[in-house]
Design a protein around this motif. Structure first.
Motif, mmCIF file in Angstrom:
data_model
loop_
_atom_site.group_PDB
_atom_site.id
_atom_site.type_symbol
_atom_site.label_atom_id
_atom_site.label_comp_id
_atom_site.label_asym_id
_atom_site.label_seq_id
_atom_site.Cartn_x
_atom_site.Cartn_y
_atom_site.Cartn_z
ATOM 1 N N GLY A 258 0.824 -1.212 0.000
ATOM 2 C CA GLY A 258 0.000 0.000 0.000
ATOM 3 C C GLY A 258 0.851 1.252 0.000
ATOM 4 N N GLY B 223 0.399 6.160 5.010
ATOM 5 C CA GLY B 223 1.047 5.290 5.998
ATOM 6 C C GLY B 223 2.184 4.506 5.374
ATOM 7 N N GLU C 273 2.026 -1.117 -4.664
ATOM 8 C CA GLU C 273 0.796 -0.322 -4.724
ATOM 9 C C GLU C 273 0.003 -0.765 -5.950
ATOM 10 O OE1 GLU C 273 -1.126 2.041 -3.040
ATOM 11 O OE2 GLU C 273 -2.354 1.704 -4.821
ATOM 12 N N ARG C 274 -1.255 -1.120 -5.724
ATOM 13 C CA ARG C 274 -2.032 -1.693 -6.830
ATOM 14 C C ARG C 274 -2.401 -0.664 -7.904
ATOM 15 N NH1 ARG C 274 -7.435 -2.912 -3.261
ATOM 16 N NH2 ARG C 274 -7.873 -0.740 -2.801
ATOM 17 N N HIS D 55 -8.731 9.699 -3.392
ATOM 18 C CA HIS D 55 -8.926 9.152 -2.043
ATOM 19 C C HIS D 55 -9.704 10.189 -1.251
ATOM 20 C CE1 HIS D 55 -8.423 6.891 1.565
ATOM 21 N NE2 HIS D 55 -7.547 6.057 1.032
ATOM 22 N N VAL D 56 -10.708 9.748 -0.511
ATOM 23 C CA VAL D 56 -11.450 10.684 0.325
ATOM 24 C C VAL D 56 -10.581 11.067 1.525
ATOM 25 C CG1 VAL D 56 -12.560 8.885 1.739
ATOM 26 C CG2 VAL D 56 -13.715 11.082 1.401
ATOM 27 N N GLY D 57 -10.807 12.292 2.070
ATOM 28 C CA GLY D 57 -10.074 12.676 3.287
ATOM 29 C C GLY D 57 -9.178 13.873 3.082
ATOM 30 N N SER E 89 -9.268 16.872 4.674
ATOM 31 C CA SER E 89 -9.036 17.783 5.793
ATOM 32 C C SER E 89 -7.947 17.200 6.694
ATOM 33 C CB SER E 89 -10.359 17.940 6.555
ATOM 34 O OG SER E 89 -10.125 18.332 7.868
ATOM 35 N N ARG F 52 -6.399 14.777 -1.907
ATOM 36 C CA ARG F 52 -5.560 13.627 -1.582
ATOM 37 C C ARG F 52 -4.779 13.085 -2.778
ATOM 38 N NH1 ARG F 52 -6.737 10.611 2.874
ATOM 39 N NH2 ARG F 52 -5.110 9.234 2.096
ATOM 40 N N VAL G 143 -1.219 -7.097 -4.466
ATOM 41 C CA VAL G 143 -0.902 -8.276 -3.661
ATOM 42 C C VAL G 143 -2.153 -9.143 -3.620
ATOM 43 C CG1 VAL G 143 -0.200 -9.104 -1.387
ATOM 44 C CG2 VAL G 143 0.777 -6.990 -2.306
ATOM 45 N N SER H 163 -2.224 -1.449 3.729
ATOM 46 C CA SER H 163 -3.164 -1.613 2.606
ATOM 47 C C SER H 163 -4.498 -0.927 2.873
ATOM 48 C CB SER H 163 -3.382 -3.102 2.324
ATOM 49 O OG SER H 163 -3.975 -3.732 3.446
ATOM 50 N N ASP I 78 -4.929 2.720 8.358
ATOM 51 C CA ASP I 78 -6.239 2.069 8.276
ATOM 52 C C ASP I 78 -6.131 0.548 8.257
ATOM 53 O OD1 ASP I 78 -7.281 4.582 8.085
ATOM 54 O OD2 ASP I 78 -8.338 4.274 6.199
ATOM 55 N N SER J 51 -11.134 13.980 11.525
ATOM 56 C CA SER J 51 -10.064 14.056 10.506
ATOM 57 C C SER J 51 -8.739 13.490 11.005
ATOM 58 C CB SER J 51 -9.825 15.509 10.070
ATOM 59 O OG SER J 51 -11.010 16.142 9.713
ATOM 60 N N GLY K 110 -7.500 10.410 10.397
ATOM 61 C CA GLY K 110 -6.999 9.244 9.661
ATOM 62 C C GLY K 110 -5.597 9.420 9.098
ATOM 63 N N VAL K 111 -5.365 10.520 8.386
ATOM 64 C CA VAL K 111 -4.055 10.704 7.741
ATOM 65 C C VAL K 111 -2.984 10.916 8.810
ATOM 66 C CG1 VAL K 111 -2.710 12.212 6.223
ATOM 67 C CG2 VAL K 111 -5.040 11.544 5.585
HETATM 68 C C1 LIG Z 1 -15.627 8.923 4.467
HETATM 69 C C2 LIG Z 1 -14.226 9.152 4.941
HETATM 70 C C3 LIG Z 1 -13.742 10.457 5.079
HETATM 71 C C4 LIG Z 1 -12.445 10.673 5.545
HETATM 72 N N1 LIG Z 1 -12.000 11.955 5.731
HETATM 73 C C5 LIG Z 1 -10.773 12.160 6.262
HETATM 74 C C6 LIG Z 1 -10.276 13.483 6.472
HETATM 75 O O1 LIG Z 1 -10.937 14.470 6.159
HETATM 76 N N2 LIG Z 1 -9.039 13.624 7.008
HETATM 77 C C7 LIG Z 1 -8.264 12.540 7.349
HETATM 78 O O2 LIG Z 1 -7.163 12.713 7.861
HETATM 79 N N3 LIG Z 1 -8.697 11.290 7.127
HETATM 80 C C8 LIG Z 1 -9.916 11.076 6.588
HETATM 81 N N4 LIG Z 1 -10.335 9.797 6.350
HETATM 82 C C9 LIG Z 1 -9.434 8.687 6.662
HETATM 83 C C10 LIG Z 1 -8.223 8.655 5.745
HETATM 84 O O3 LIG Z 1 -8.600 8.777 4.413
HETATM 85 C C11 LIG Z 1 -7.448 7.370 5.985
HETATM 86 O O4 LIG Z 1 -7.346 7.174 7.374
HETATM 87 C C12 LIG Z 1 -6.044 7.402 5.371
HETATM 88 O O5 LIG Z 1 -6.092 7.470 3.971
HETATM 89 C C13 LIG Z 1 -5.287 6.149 5.799
HETATM 90 O O6 LIG Z 1 -4.066 6.069 5.123
HETATM 91 P P1 LIG Z 1 -3.406 4.644 4.861
HETATM 92 O O7 LIG Z 1 -2.086 4.907 4.250
HETATM 93 O O8 LIG Z 1 -3.485 3.825 6.085
HETATM 94 O O9 LIG Z 1 -4.388 3.922 3.824
HETATM 95 P P2 LIG Z 1 -4.837 4.383 2.375
HETATM 96 O O10 LIG Z 1 -4.644 5.827 2.192
HETATM 97 O O11 LIG Z 1 -6.203 3.851 2.166
HETATM 98 O O12 LIG Z 1 -3.825 3.629 1.407
HETATM 99 C C14 LIG Z 1 -3.905 2.242 1.202
HETATM 100 C C15 LIG Z 1 -3.260 1.925 -0.135
HETATM 101 O O13 LIG Z 1 -3.138 0.519 -0.250
HETATM 102 C C16 LIG Z 1 -3.399 0.148 -1.587
HETATM 103 N N5 LIG Z 1 -3.788 -1.270 -1.569
HETATM 104 C C17 LIG Z 1 -4.858 -1.819 -0.953
HETATM 105 N N6 LIG Z 1 -4.877 -3.151 -1.152
HETATM 106 C C18 LIG Z 1 -3.786 -3.446 -1.893
HETATM 107 C C19 LIG Z 1 -3.261 -4.661 -2.419
HETATM 108 N N7 LIG Z 1 -3.867 -5.839 -2.227
HETATM 109 N N8 LIG Z 1 -2.119 -4.609 -3.150
HETATM 110 C C20 LIG Z 1 -1.484 -3.429 -3.359
HETATM 111 N N9 LIG Z 1 -1.949 -2.247 -2.892
HETATM 112 C C21 LIG Z 1 -3.081 -2.256 -2.157
HETATM 113 C C22 LIG Z 1 -4.514 1.105 -1.998
HETATM 114 O O14 LIG Z 1 -4.589 1.245 -3.404
HETATM 115 C C23 LIG Z 1 -4.094 2.397 -1.306
HETATM 116 O O15 LIG Z 1 -3.314 3.218 -2.145
HETATM 117 C C24 LIG Z 1 -11.616 9.559 5.860
HETATM 118 C C25 LIG Z 1 -12.094 8.258 5.695
HETATM 119 C C26 LIG Z 1 -13.387 8.047 5.251
HETATM 120 C C27 LIG Z 1 -13.887 6.632 5.100
#
Ligand SMILES: Cc1cc2nc3c(=O)[nH]c(=O)nc-3n(C[C@H](O)[C@H](O)[C@H](O)COP(=O)(O)OP(=O)(O)OC[C@H]3O[C@@H](n4cnc5c(N)ncnc54)[C@H](O)[C@@H]3O)c2cc1C
Length: 487
Positions: free
Chosen positions: A20, A24, A43-44, A51-53, A55, A116, A140, A169, A304, A314, A316-317
């Motif tokens: 991913g 993160g 990264e797929r 990507h939503v998020g 703020s 995002r 993956v 992921s 996540d 907000s 999550g990021v």
């Molecule tokens: C409705 C909603 C609104 C939100 N608003 C906010 C906000 O305003 N501010 C904020 O901070 N957070 C917000 N969030 C949360 C935030 O978007 C996430 O917490 C944040 O993106 C997490 O980052 P991450 O790197 O853990 O995962 P992600 O950003 O989701 O990245 C995961 C990556 O893994 C990749 N991946 C997944 N499976 C595979 C696989 N099998 N093989 C290869 N790659 C794979 C995906 O393509 C993706 O690029 C919101 C979430 C939701 C649901």
């Protein structure tokens, strides 16, 4: 040095593989590459993607500065976000702007709203520039082996082996699902938080003048809440979070829920009356869960991939970036311990190399989740929202709440914040029975309350009686409908 004992014939063994390339995964890979480790990110997606998020908390800026990335982040298209405004959906009371500058901590950082797609792509590029092997377009498919002896993944580009796995992921929660199937872990939905979000990008939404025009606005509803996020001069992200199943009960098609909800919410309907609506909305469902163990022999769960509950604050990021950094520290410590083992070290000795760094990582992450999830649970209590919206309280309780909203509370808020939050929760209990502050005008999208007025608030709340806007989604003439391609 103890290498991965089971690579396939002719297969390279990396120090770490990160699944991913979101915030993160990018930060974990960047930090490990900077320590001189051989790390790959799988990264797929083949390129920048939605990507939503949008703020971000002030603490994201602080973490980017810690990583030496603040200057380059400042070059991204962003809108300064000096605070958060809470407002009732009823549209009868002015919003309460809360400024991060008023937080208990005297040295608050600025925050931003950022689209995002460019933000995530930039961070992943930083990981690549820092020495990580970023492989886009690699999905993956599964985990063939995971333990103290290393990890072997099956991917669309063939197997990949490494001495440890960092699962970033996101909501795919790849490692937790694998561990659950193997009876060594879990992925559990969070009871009481079954919600669905409907969202899209609008143009022409009414805004306050800057600096308040950059605030995240949270519009409070009985059933959930709307977010309104200015993401550049033109576009505004709007979304609504509702109980899962509500749209189905109301017989609204999933891609029409946002327009339906806006039409029933006076505050958001007013702000979007001259706006161009997206053609339909995006949907995020089933996003409240916890996974574990967040650290184990050969693996760490980041962002996540470890847990998510609700986006209302907000966080999550911020948690993704922090946990990416902490996971890299833990992986580096484990790899260094493995390096000191002889090549024929036992499995027990290898497992021991992961134990202490993994425990420390899991503790930090669990503590951060406790802070964030407790804030989220509080938000869903109307009495707590009354207090938050009121904006003033004794002994600096609101300034402490604001400090939490900056994100400077992970993994643990300062003592001066913690005791004030206990007090704030106690005040919320009192507010449930005795009015300490004027209750907010409440509004329900579906419950007509008394005589067609908004949902009934506390018995002594102000009588609010407006007519509900039409229940149907806006007609073509109400908002210009733009094509999905222009979203
Ligand atoms: C409705 C909603 C609104 C939100 N608003 C906010 C906000 O305003 N501010 C904020 O901070 N957070 C917000 N969030 C949360 C935030 O978007 C996430 O917490 C944040 O993106 C997490 O980052 P991450 O790197 O853990 O995962 P992600 O950003 O989701 O990245 C995961 C990556 O893994 C990749 N991946 C997944 N499976 C595979 C696989 N099998 N093989 C290869 N790659 C794979 C995906 O393509 C993706 O690029 C919101 C979430 C939701 C649901």
């Amino acid at each position: 040095m103890a290498p991965n004992p089971h690579p396939g014939p002719g297969e390279e063994t990396l120090d770490a593989v990160v699944v991913g390339g979101g915030p993160g995964g990018a930060v974990a890979a960047l930090c490990l590459a900077r320590s001189g480790r051989r790390v790959a990110v799988l990264e797929r997606e083949t390129g920048p993607h939605f990507h939503v998020g949008e703020s971000l908390l002030p603490e994201v800026e602080a973490d980017l500065a810690r990583l030496g990335l603040a200057e380059r982040a400042a070059a991204l298209p962003r809108v300064p976000k000096p605070g958060v405004t809470f407002v009732s959906a009823a549209g009868t009371a002015p919003g309460r702007p809360l400024r991060f500058a008023d937080a208990l901590d005297a040295d608050p950082q600025a925050a931003t709203n950022t689209e995002r797609e460019p933000f995530d792509a930039w961070l992943l590029q930083e990981a690549a520039d820092g020495g990580a092997d970023v492989r886009r377009g690699v999905t993956v498919r599964g985990i063939e082996r995971l333990g103290s002896g290393g990890v072997r993944l099956s991917t669309t580009q063939g197997p990949v082996s490494a001495r440890c796995l960092i699962d970033a992921s996101g909501q795919a929660t790849l490692a937790a699902r694998h561990l659950e199937r193997a009876g060594r872990g879990f992925r559990r939905n969070e009871p009481g938080h079954e919600r669905t979000a409907y969202f899209g990008h609008f143009t022409g939404v009414e805004r306050s003048p800057m600096p308040e025009g950059g605030h995240l606005t949270v519009v409070m509803l009985d059933e959930g809440w709307f977010w309104i996020i200015p993401i550049d001069d033109e576009r505004t992200g709007i979304g609504v979070v509702l109980p899962a199943g509500l749209a189905r009960e109301q017989r609204v098609k999933p891609d029409r829920v946002l327009a339906w909800a806006i039409a029933r919410c006076p505050e958001v309907a007013r702000r979007t009356r001259d706006a161009a609506f997206p053609d339909g909305n995006r949907v995020a469902a089933d996003f409240s869960y916890r996974c574990g163990p967040t650290a184990g022999p050969g693996h760490l769960l980041v962002g996540d991939a470890a847990a998510f509950i609700d986006p209302v604050f907000s966080g999550g990021v911020s948690i993704a970036i922090k946990s990416g950094r902490w996971a890299a520290e833990a992986a580096e410590a484990s790899l260094a311990a493995l390096d000191r083992l002889p090549a024929d070290a036992s499995d027990a000795a290898r497992a021991a190399a992961f134990r202490a760094p993994g425990r420390r990582y899991a503790r930090r992450l669990a503590a951060s989740h406790r802070v964030l999830f407790s804030m989220i649970r509080s938000y869903y209590r109307p009495a707590y929202r009354d207090l938050l919206h009121h904006g003033e309280g004794p002994l600096g309780v609101h300034r402490a709440s604001l400090e939490l909203l900056t994100g400077r509370a992970f993994p643990r808020a300062r003592f001066s914040v913690r005791w004030r939050m206990v007090l704030m929760k106690a005040f919320a209990c009192v507010q449930e029975h005795v009015r300490l502050v004027p209750p907010l005008p409440r509004w329900s999208l579906v419950d007509d309350g008394v005589g067609g007025a908004p949902a009934a608030g506390p018995a002594d709340g102000p009588a609010v009686a407006e007519t509900r806007p039409p229940a149907e989604p806006p007609a073509q003439g109400r908002g210009r409908i733009v094509s999905s391609a222009s979203r």
